[in-house]
Design an enzyme around this catalytic site. Sequence first.
Site, PDB file in Angstrom:
ATOM      1  N   ASP A   1       0.863  -1.175   0.000  1.00  0.00           N
ATOM      2  CA  ASP A   1       0.000   0.000   0.000  1.00  0.00           C
ATOM      3  C   ASP A   1       0.900   1.225   0.000  1.00  0.00           C
ATOM      4  O   ASP A   1       1.958   1.221   0.627  1.00  0.00           O
ATOM      5  CB  ASP A   1      -0.902   0.019   1.237  1.00  0.00           C
ATOM      6  CG  ASP A   1      -1.987  -1.047   1.193  1.00  0.00           C
ATOM      7  OD1 ASP A   1      -2.418  -1.416   0.086  1.00  0.00           O
ATOM      8  OD2 ASP A   1      -2.410  -1.495   2.267  1.00  0.00           O
TER       9      ASP A   1
ATOM     10  N   ASP B   1      -6.889  -1.553  -4.715  1.00  0.00           N
ATOM     11  CA  ASP B   1      -7.940  -1.147  -3.775  1.00  0.00           C
ATOM     12  C   ASP B   1      -8.886  -0.145  -4.426  1.00  0.00           C
ATOM     13  O   ASP B   1     -10.096  -0.174  -4.174  1.00  0.00           O
ATOM     14  CB  ASP B   1      -7.337  -0.532  -2.517  1.00  0.00           C
ATOM     15  CG  ASP B   1      -6.490  -1.502  -1.715  1.00  0.00           C
ATOM     16  OD1 ASP B   1      -6.683  -2.731  -1.841  1.00  0.00           O
ATOM     17  OD2 ASP B   1      -5.616  -1.033  -0.951  1.00  0.00           O
TER      18      ASP B   1
END
Length: 171
Positions: A120, A136
Site C-alpha cells: 500500500d 484497492d
Amino acid sequence: MNINRKKIIPLLSVPFLTLWDQLTKTAAQANLKGKADYPLFPGILEFSYLENTGAAFSSFLGKQGFLITLTSLVMIFLLIKYFRIPEGKRYLPMHVTLLLIVSGGIGNLIDRMINGYVIDFIYFVPINFPKFNVADCYVTIGMILLCYLCFFYYKDEELNFLFTFKAADSR
C-alpha cells in the site's frame, strides 16, 4: 454458461488493469521503501510505503492463507457471474463493474501469494485514511458501482443472474 467473444474480449482488460496495479506497486517499493514519505499534494495526498499483512483497514492481520483462499473463491464466483450477465448495452455497466472488482482482487492476490503482504502506498492525509493502492481503488470503485447498479439502475428481475445458479437468458 454462454462463453463468447463478446465476453472474452472485455475480459482481456483484467490483465492490463492488474499489470498497471503491479507496476505501481513495484515503483512504490523501489522508490518509497525505507524512505521518507513523498507529498504529492502537501497536506492532502502523499505516497508512503506500507507492507500490509491484513485486508481492508488492516483487518485479518497475518491471516494470509485465509485471505488468499477467500479472495480466490470470490474471484472465481465473480468470474462465473460475469459470464452469466445477459447480453446487451444495458448490462455494459455490470460487465465493467465486475471486471474492476476482479482486477483489483487479482492484483492484491498476486501480492499476497508472492510477498506475503500487499503493498500500500497512497495516503489521503486530511482524514487520516488508511494507506491503499491501485487495486484497492479498482475494488472500491467497483463496489460503489455495484451498489448503485443494484439499488438504482437495474430492476430486481434484471439481477436474477446474480442470485441464481442458472444462466440468464440473453436480452
